[in-house]
Design an enzyme around this catalytic site. Structure first.
Site, mmCIF file in Angstrom:
data_model
loop_
_atom_site.group_PDB
_atom_site.id
_atom_site.type_symbol
_atom_site.label_atom_id
_atom_site.label_comp_id
_atom_site.label_asym_id
_atom_site.label_seq_id
_atom_site.Cartn_x
_atom_site.Cartn_y
_atom_site.Cartn_z
ATOM 1 N N VAL A 198 -13.144 -3.389 -1.155
ATOM 2 C CA VAL A 198 -12.563 -3.038 0.013
ATOM 3 C C VAL A 198 -11.247 -2.670 -0.289
ATOM 4 O O VAL A 198 -10.351 -1.631 0.038
ATOM 5 C CB VAL A 198 -12.558 -4.014 1.047
ATOM 6 N N CYS A 199 -10.387 -3.262 -1.442
ATOM 7 C CA CYS A 199 -8.808 -3.313 -1.577
ATOM 8 C C CYS A 199 -8.721 -1.709 -1.783
ATOM 9 O O CYS A 199 -7.655 -1.469 -1.188
ATOM 10 C CB CYS A 199 -8.423 -4.187 -2.603
ATOM 11 N N PRO A 200 -9.291 -1.323 -2.772
ATOM 12 C CA PRO A 200 -8.915 0.432 -2.971
ATOM 13 C C PRO A 200 -9.010 1.198 -1.695
ATOM 14 O O PRO A 200 -8.064 2.192 -1.768
ATOM 15 C CB PRO A 200 -9.923 0.796 -4.025
ATOM 16 N N GLU B 241 -8.293 0.322 1.283
ATOM 17 C CA GLU B 241 -7.095 0.047 2.103
ATOM 18 C C GLU B 241 -5.913 0.604 1.381
ATOM 19 O O GLU B 241 -5.063 1.110 2.137
ATOM 20 C CB GLU B 241 -7.011 -1.469 2.243
ATOM 21 N N LEU B 242 -5.551 0.252 0.184
ATOM 22 C CA LEU B 242 -4.552 0.846 -0.367
ATOM 23 C C LEU B 242 -4.331 2.354 -0.640
ATOM 24 O O LEU B 242 -3.236 3.190 -0.415
ATOM 25 C CB LEU B 242 -4.450 0.316 -1.788
#
Length: 187
Positions: A46-48, A50-51
């Protein structure tokens, strides 16, 4: 988690930004709006997304005088490796802070103790270093840069217009409210 309207705590860290390692501290935030965007870890799922979403909207934040600081408990070296190996992360121009000791993550009360990872926490910090808005989401819930931008605009509007407040789902240019005795029971 009573962080709203509190000043951020002092910190110093090494970060990766636009191909370089830089030093960042709380002193760098003075006089401008900032967003701290905590996420669990580099090279995840999920992090990439969002970033990357933040990277796609970074120019809009910059036009509003806002600097973005993404923060994870990874090192600045890991941030560089991720930036160099991922097309999504490679488009990031904002500062990626490494917080391997967890000091900054704990300062914002988003550390998952026992795991050494940050929760998904977003903080809007005003030019005086005071937290004006925050959002914490569970592991599987990604955040939306457009909604963050909307909240930032509301925070900036309220700061520039004392005595006015922004109602639910407020968008820039829409009507605001001026709380008074006359409004009680009429909304």
């Amino acid at each position: 988690m009573a962080l709203i309207n509190t000043a951020i705590k002092p910190f110093k860290a090494t970060a990766f930004k636009q191909g370089e390692f830089i030093e960042v501290s709380d002193q760098d935030l003075k006089g401008k709006w900032s967003i701290f965007f905590f996420y669990p870890a580099d090279f995840t799922f999920v992090c990439p997304t969002e970033l990357g979403d933040l990277a796609d909207h970074y120019e809009e934040f910059q036009k509003r005088g806002v600097e973005i600081y993404s923060v994870s408990t990874d090192t600045h070296f890991t941030h560089k490796a991720w930036h160099d190996s991922s097309e999504t992360i490679g488009k990031i121009q904002y500062t990626m802070i490494g917080d391997p000791t967890g000091e900054i993550t704990r300062n914002f009360d988003v550390m998952r103790e026992g795991q050494g990872l940050a929760d998904r926490g977003t903080f809007i910090v005003d030019p005086d270093g005071v937290i004006q808005a925050m959002e914490i989401t569970a592991e599987g819930i990604g955040r939306d840069a457009e909604d963050l931008l909307r909240k930032l605009k509301a925070a900036q509007y309220v700061a520039a217009h004392p005595g006015e407040v922004c109602p639910a789902a407020w968008k820039e240019g829409e009507s605001t409210l001026a709380p008074s005795l006359d409004l009680v029971g009429k909304i």
